[in-house]
Scaffold this active site. Sequence first.
Site, mmCIF file in Angstrom:
data_model
loop_
_atom_site.group_PDB
_atom_site.id
_atom_site.type_symbol
_atom_site.label_atom_id
_atom_site.label_comp_id
_atom_site.label_asym_id
_atom_site.label_seq_id
_atom_site.Cartn_x
_atom_site.Cartn_y
_atom_site.Cartn_z
ATOM 1 N N HIS A 1 0.832 -1.203 0.000
ATOM 2 C CA HIS A 1 0.000 0.000 0.000
ATOM 3 C C HIS A 1 0.860 1.243 0.000
ATOM 4 O O HIS A 1 1.989 1.231 0.490
ATOM 5 C CB HIS A 1 -0.947 0.014 1.205
ATOM 6 N N HIS B 1 0.747 5.250 1.213
ATOM 7 C CA HIS B 1 0.046 6.255 2.015
ATOM 8 C C HIS B 1 0.079 7.598 1.299
ATOM 9 O O HIS B 1 1.137 8.028 0.833
ATOM 10 C CB HIS B 1 0.761 6.476 3.355
HETATM 11 P P1 AMP Z 1 1.706 0.463 7.364
HETATM 12 O O1 AMP Z 1 2.087 0.738 8.800
HETATM 13 O O2 AMP Z 1 2.519 1.235 6.354
HETATM 14 O O3 AMP Z 1 1.692 -1.028 7.078
HETATM 15 O O4 AMP Z 1 0.234 1.020 7.206
HETATM 16 C C1 AMP Z 1 -0.905 0.274 7.487
HETATM 17 C C2 AMP Z 1 -2.024 1.242 7.606
HETATM 18 O O5 AMP Z 1 -3.249 0.537 7.495
HETATM 19 C C3 AMP Z 1 -2.086 2.000 8.935
HETATM 20 O O6 AMP Z 1 -1.932 3.391 8.707
HETATM 21 C C4 AMP Z 1 -3.466 1.649 9.490
HETATM 22 O O7 AMP Z 1 -4.097 2.735 10.114
HETATM 23 C C5 AMP Z 1 -4.208 1.213 8.245
HETATM 24 N N1 AMP Z 1 -5.313 0.307 8.481
HETATM 25 C C6 AMP Z 1 -5.309 -0.829 9.203
HETATM 26 N N2 AMP Z 1 -6.520 -1.407 9.184
HETATM 27 C C7 AMP Z 1 -7.317 -0.617 8.430
HETATM 28 C C8 AMP Z 1 -8.685 -0.667 8.036
HETATM 29 N N3 AMP Z 1 -9.487 -1.674 8.411
HETATM 30 N N4 AMP Z 1 -9.180 0.321 7.266
HETATM 31 C C9 AMP Z 1 -8.385 1.330 6.877
HETATM 32 N N5 AMP Z 1 -7.080 1.432 7.198
HETATM 33 C C10 AMP Z 1 -6.541 0.474 7.972
#
Ligand code: AMP
Length: 139
Positions: free
Chosen positions: A99, A101
């Site tokens: 993903h 951001h």
């Molecule tokens: P990372 O730390 O780069 O792996 O980012 C993962 C992101 O996913 C974090 O910013 C979380 O807030 C986000 N996240 C986790 N679960 C969900 C969800 N169900 N819906 C939307 N975002 C999520």
Amino acid sequence: MENCIFCNIIAGEIPSCKVYEDDQVLAFLDISQTTKGHTLLVPKEHVRNVLEMSEDTAATLFARLPKLARALKKATGAPAMNIINNNEELAGQTVFHAHIHLVPRYHDNDGIEIKYTTHEPDFEVLGKMAEQISREIQS
Ligand code: AMP
Ligand code: ZN
């Protein structure tokens, strides 16, 4: 992938606030909302991160960024934006479905702080490092 939270979101099995969708990618609001409008862009294909991504998936995923970033900037009125991608736990990856951001920036101390330590350049060391990476690309 069954127990992947982003695959579950893509499949519509758990709710999300969708921003953009086509047959290859999905963008939705990050639940943490680090800043207002914090959005995630994901490939629909389950792939762990950029380190395991094919060129085709990367081409499709990254191609969607400029339009999404401009729309987010317009919608939030944010004057700036960080576009961030974490690969593996040490780098801050917590969800192991690739993903990107998109974090709109409003002002200093708005919830995100990115600091890069700088070192005096040693051009001999830099040259060797560049050569080593270059060799790996060609192998
Ligand atoms: P990372 O730390 O780069 O792996 O980012 C993962 C992101 O996913 C974090 O910013 C979380 O807030 C986000 N996240 C986790 N679960 C969900 C969800 N169900 N819906 C939307 N975002 C999520
Ligand atoms: Zn997944």
